[in-house]
Design a protein around this motif. Structure first.
Motif, PDB file in Angstrom:
ATOM      1  N   LEU A 116      -0.194  -1.987  -8.069  1.00 23.80           N
ATOM      2  CA  LEU A 116      -1.503  -1.370  -8.267  1.00 23.80           C
ATOM      3  C   LEU A 116      -2.450  -2.360  -8.934  1.00 23.80           C
ATOM      4  O   LEU A 116      -2.017  -3.259  -9.654  1.00 23.80           O
ATOM      5  N   PHE A 173      -5.871   6.048  -5.737  1.00 25.88           N
ATOM      6  CA  PHE A 173      -4.680   5.576  -5.025  1.00 25.88           C
ATOM      7  C   PHE A 173      -4.704   6.032  -3.573  1.00 25.88           C
ATOM      8  O   PHE A 173      -4.272   5.309  -2.681  1.00 25.88           O
ATOM      9  N   ALA A 222       2.175   1.872  -3.330  1.00 26.53           N
ATOM     10  CA  ALA A 222       1.128   2.276  -4.263  1.00 26.53           C
ATOM     11  C   ALA A 222       0.537   3.634  -3.901  1.00 26.53           C
ATOM     12  O   ALA A 222      -0.332   4.126  -4.585  1.00 26.53           O
ATOM     13  N   THR A 223       1.011   4.207  -2.829  1.00 26.31           N
ATOM     14  CA  THR A 223       0.487   5.484  -2.375  1.00 26.31           C
ATOM     15  C   THR A 223       0.704   6.545  -3.433  1.00 26.31           C
ATOM     16  O   THR A 223       1.687   6.515  -4.148  1.00 26.31           O
ATOM     17  N   PRO A 224      -0.194   7.484  -3.522  1.00 28.02           N
ATOM     18  CA  PRO A 224      -0.053   8.522  -4.541  1.00 28.02           C
ATOM     19  C   PRO A 224       1.234   9.307  -4.402  1.00 28.02           C
ATOM     20  O   PRO A 224       1.860   9.332  -3.352  1.00 28.02           O
ATOM     21  N   THR A 246      -4.853  -0.202 -13.897  1.00 32.45           N
ATOM     22  CA  THR A 246      -3.658   0.233 -14.617  1.00 32.45           C
ATOM     23  C   THR A 246      -3.647  -0.194 -16.079  1.00 32.45           C
ATOM     24  O   THR A 246      -3.119   0.531 -16.915  1.00 32.45           O
ATOM     25  N   ALA A 297       0.829  -1.203   0.000  1.00 30.89           N
ATOM     26  CA  ALA A 297       0.000   0.000   0.000  1.00 30.89           C
ATOM     27  C   ALA A 297       0.863   1.252   0.000  1.00 30.89           C
ATOM     28  O   ALA A 297       0.565   2.217  -0.702  1.00 30.89           O
ATOM     29  N   LEU A 312       4.597   0.551  -9.654  1.00 30.76           N
ATOM     30  CA  LEU A 312       3.315   0.466 -10.341  1.00 30.76           C
ATOM     31  C   LEU A 312       2.794  -0.966 -10.391  1.00 30.76           C
ATOM     32  O   LEU A 312       1.612  -1.184 -10.607  1.00 30.76           O
ATOM     33  N   PHE A 349      -7.329   8.895 -10.841  1.00 37.40           N
ATOM     34  CA  PHE A 349      -6.391   7.867 -10.414  1.00 37.40           C
ATOM     35  C   PHE A 349      -5.707   8.262  -9.112  1.00 37.40           C
ATOM     36  O   PHE A 349      -5.477   7.424  -8.245  1.00 37.40           O
ATOM     37  N   HIS A 350      -5.393   9.532  -8.969  1.00 36.62           N
ATOM     38  CA  HIS A 350      -4.781   9.974  -7.722  1.00 36.62           C
ATOM     39  C   HIS A 350      -5.729   9.712  -6.550  1.00 36.62           C
ATOM     40  O   HIS A 350      -5.312   9.176  -5.518  1.00 36.62           O
ATOM     41  N   LEU A 403      -7.038   3.637  -1.937  1.00 34.18           N
ATOM     42  CA  LEU A 403      -6.373   2.337  -1.817  1.00 34.18           C
ATOM     43  C   LEU A 403      -5.401   2.358  -0.642  1.00 34.18           C
ATOM     44  O   LEU A 403      -5.367   1.424   0.167  1.00 34.18           O
ATOM     45  N   HIS A 404      -4.653   3.419  -0.525  1.00 31.95           N
ATOM     46  CA  HIS A 404      -3.674   3.527   0.564  1.00 31.95           C
ATOM     47  C   HIS A 404      -4.364   3.571   1.921  1.00 31.95           C
ATOM     48  O   HIS A 404      -3.959   2.895   2.852  1.00 31.95           O
TER      49      HIS A 404
END
Length: 163
Positions: free
Chosen positions: A105, A155, A32-34, A110, A29, A102, A151-152, A158-159
């Motif tokens: 993700l 992410f 994959a963080t922004p 993606t 995570a 990447l 997408f930002h 997701l984080h």
């Protein structure tokens, strides 16, 4: 397996494995963080500018600027983006201890991005060349910026969900 001379019970072993899995998912995570916010803004502006620059490069005749100027702008902005990407990746690695990756993700997000964004960016330039209407470039710029922001935000979510 023994720990400090005391054998592990099956429950302790399962707990240790669960903790290990939690650490792995947290590391994934984090990686994959922004991007840092300044780089997210830079990336969004870069992606939004690409259709217009590609349109200038591919125009039948000089459009707003001479073609060599558009080529120069494309080369300079791409080099600047690459340098800023390296700085952002290094800063993130130093701050979190995890490299930006990447591959962690979700593929369902993606893969469409990797296929769709180039088609949008280059396709709008072709459409502009054929029709001569800059609305294609403006629409592609707005859509590209929206995709970057989307997408930002995905992410970030997701984080937060896995951290």
């Amino acid at each position: 397996m023994e720990t400090h001379g005391v054998p592990l019970t099956p429950e302790q072993a399962r707990s240790a494995l669960a903790d290990t899995e939690h650490v792995r998912s947290s590391a994934a995570a984090l990686s994959a963080t922004p991007w840092p916010t300044w780089f997210f803004v830079t990336l969004t502006l870069y992606i939004a500018a690409l259709p217009v620059v590609y349109g200038g490069v591919m125009a039948d005749s000089d459009w707003l600027l001479p073609r060599p100027a558009w080529l120069g702008i494309m080369l300079v902005t791409t080099a600047a983006y690459g340098a800023l990407f390296a700085v952002a990746a290094k800063a993130w690695r130093e701050r979190t201890g995890v490299a930006l990756r990447l591959d962690v993700l979700p593929k369902r997000a993606t893969v469409p991005l990797a296929v769709g964004l180039p088609v949008l960016l280059v396709g709008s330039a072709f459409a502009f060349r054929v029709t001569g209407r800059p609305v294609w470039l403006i629409a592609a710029s707005l859509i590209s910026a929206g995709v970057s922001v989307g997408f930002h935000l995905a992410f970030v979510r997701l984080h937060r969900k896995t951290a």
